[in-house]
Design a protein around this motif. Structure first.
Motif, PDB file in Angstrom:
ATOM      1  N   TRP A  41      35.931  37.710  47.374  1.00 17.93           N
ATOM      2  CA  TRP A  41      36.982  38.521  46.743  1.00 17.93           C
ATOM      3  C   TRP A  41      36.656  39.999  46.859  1.00 17.93           C
ATOM      4  CZ3 TRP A  41      37.018  35.345  41.574  1.00 17.93           C
ATOM      5  CH2 TRP A  41      37.628  34.104  41.803  1.00 17.93           C
TER       6      TRP A  41
ATOM      7  N   ALA B  40      34.043  43.815  37.348  1.00 21.22           N
ATOM      8  CA  ALA B  40      33.226  43.284  38.444  1.00 21.22           C
ATOM      9  C   ALA B  40      33.258  44.223  39.644  1.00 21.22           C
ATOM     10  CB  ALA B  40      33.717  41.897  38.841  1.00 21.22           C
ATOM     11  N   ARG B  41      34.432  44.727  39.957  1.00 20.14           N
ATOM     12  CA  ARG B  41      34.582  45.652  41.082  1.00 20.14           C
ATOM     13  C   ARG B  41      33.724  46.911  40.862  1.00 20.14           C
ATOM     14  NH1 ARG B  41      38.606  44.813  44.082  1.00 20.14           N
ATOM     15  NH2 ARG B  41      39.938  44.052  42.427  1.00 20.14           N
TER      16      ARG B  41
ATOM     17  N   LYS C 169      41.940  38.898  42.344  1.00 22.29           N
ATOM     18  CA  LYS C 169      41.214  37.950  41.489  1.00 22.29           C
ATOM     19  C   LYS C 169      39.933  38.563  40.927  1.00 22.29           C
ATOM     20  CE  LYS C 169      42.860  33.806  43.833  1.00 22.29           C
ATOM     21  NZ  LYS C 169      42.473  32.614  44.586  1.00 22.29           N
ATOM     22  N   LEU C 170      39.437  39.607  41.567  1.00 20.44           N
ATOM     23  CA  LEU C 170      38.221  40.283  41.122  1.00 20.44           C
ATOM     24  C   LEU C 170      38.572  41.233  39.980  1.00 20.44           C
ATOM     25  CD1 LEU C 170      35.192  40.507  41.935  1.00 20.44           C
ATOM     26  CD2 LEU C 170      35.846  42.508  43.267  1.00 20.44           C
TER      27      LEU C 170
ATOM     28  N   HIS D 176      32.609  32.902  45.882  1.00 21.71           N
ATOM     29  CA  HIS D 176      33.998  33.368  45.835  1.00 21.71           C
ATOM     30  C   HIS D 176      34.106  34.820  45.366  1.00 21.71           C
ATOM     31  CE1 HIS D 176      34.898  29.117  46.413  1.00 21.71           C
ATOM     32  NE2 HIS D 176      35.997  29.583  46.971  1.00 21.71           N
ATOM     33  N   VAL D 177      33.281  35.222  44.442  1.00 21.62           N
ATOM     34  CA  VAL D 177      33.290  36.616  43.986  1.00 21.62           C
ATOM     35  C   VAL D 177      32.930  37.533  45.150  1.00 21.62           C
ATOM     36  CG1 VAL D 177      32.192  38.294  42.449  1.00 21.62           C
ATOM     37  CG2 VAL D 177      32.850  36.042  41.577  1.00 21.62           C
TER      38      VAL D 177
ATOM     39  N   LEU E 104      25.891  37.619  43.580  1.00 24.28           N
ATOM     40  CA  LEU E 104      27.291  37.228  43.550  1.00 24.28           C
ATOM     41  C   LEU E 104      27.494  35.755  43.890  1.00 24.28           C
ATOM     42  CD1 LEU E 104      29.077  40.212  45.330  1.00 24.28           C
ATOM     43  CD2 LEU E 104      28.517  39.936  42.917  1.00 24.28           C
ATOM     44  N   ASP E 105      28.386  35.135  43.150  1.00 21.95           N
ATOM     45  CA  ASP E 105      28.898  33.813  43.476  1.00 21.95           C
ATOM     46  C   ASP E 105      29.646  33.923  44.797  1.00 21.95           C
ATOM     47  OD1 ASP E 105      30.205  31.082  42.550  1.00 21.95           O
ATOM     48  OD2 ASP E 105      31.856  32.419  43.067  1.00 21.95           O
TER      49      ASP E 105
END
Length: 110
Positions: free
Chosen positions: A12, A24-25, A19-20, A8-9, A5-6
């Motif tokens: 989040w 992705a979740r 924003k996610l 910020h991701v 994961l980045d």
């Protein structure tokens, strides 16, 4: 599946930010996914939080605790990874992200 994961991701995901994306979740929450956070991301959080610009509301020690509670794994950064990464044809505008990705991919580069 392994998922790096980045910064910020990752943040989040632990705060359940809108924003996610839903996709992705789902990937992050899947029991078939090993979620990884680079030590470089923790470094980024620490630097940005210390600058107190308001773009990193969580301290690095809190982020690490949240990541551990979420079951994320930590990707260590070694000097050898930085050296090997010079041969990976990977570019990005964020050096810490590039470093994390190169570290992860360094063993796969020819």
């Amino acid at each position: 599946m392994n998922l790096l994961l980045d910064t910020h991701v990752a943040l989040w995901a632990i705060v359940d930010s809108p924003k996610l994306t839903e996709k992705a979740r789902e990937l992050i929450q899947s029991p078939k996914t090993a979620v990884w956070i680079s030590a470089a991301s923790v470094w980024e959080i620490a630097i940005k939080h210390a600058l107190a610009r308001g773009d990193m509301p969580v301290a690095s020690q809190d982020a690490v605790r949240y990541f551990r509670e979420s079951g994320y794994r930590f990707l260590a950064v070694e000097a050898e990874h930085a050296v090997l990464s010079k041969d990976c044809p990977l570019t990005t505008t964020t050096p810490l992200i590039a470093f994390s990705l190169r570290k992860r991919l360094s063993s796969q580069c020819d």
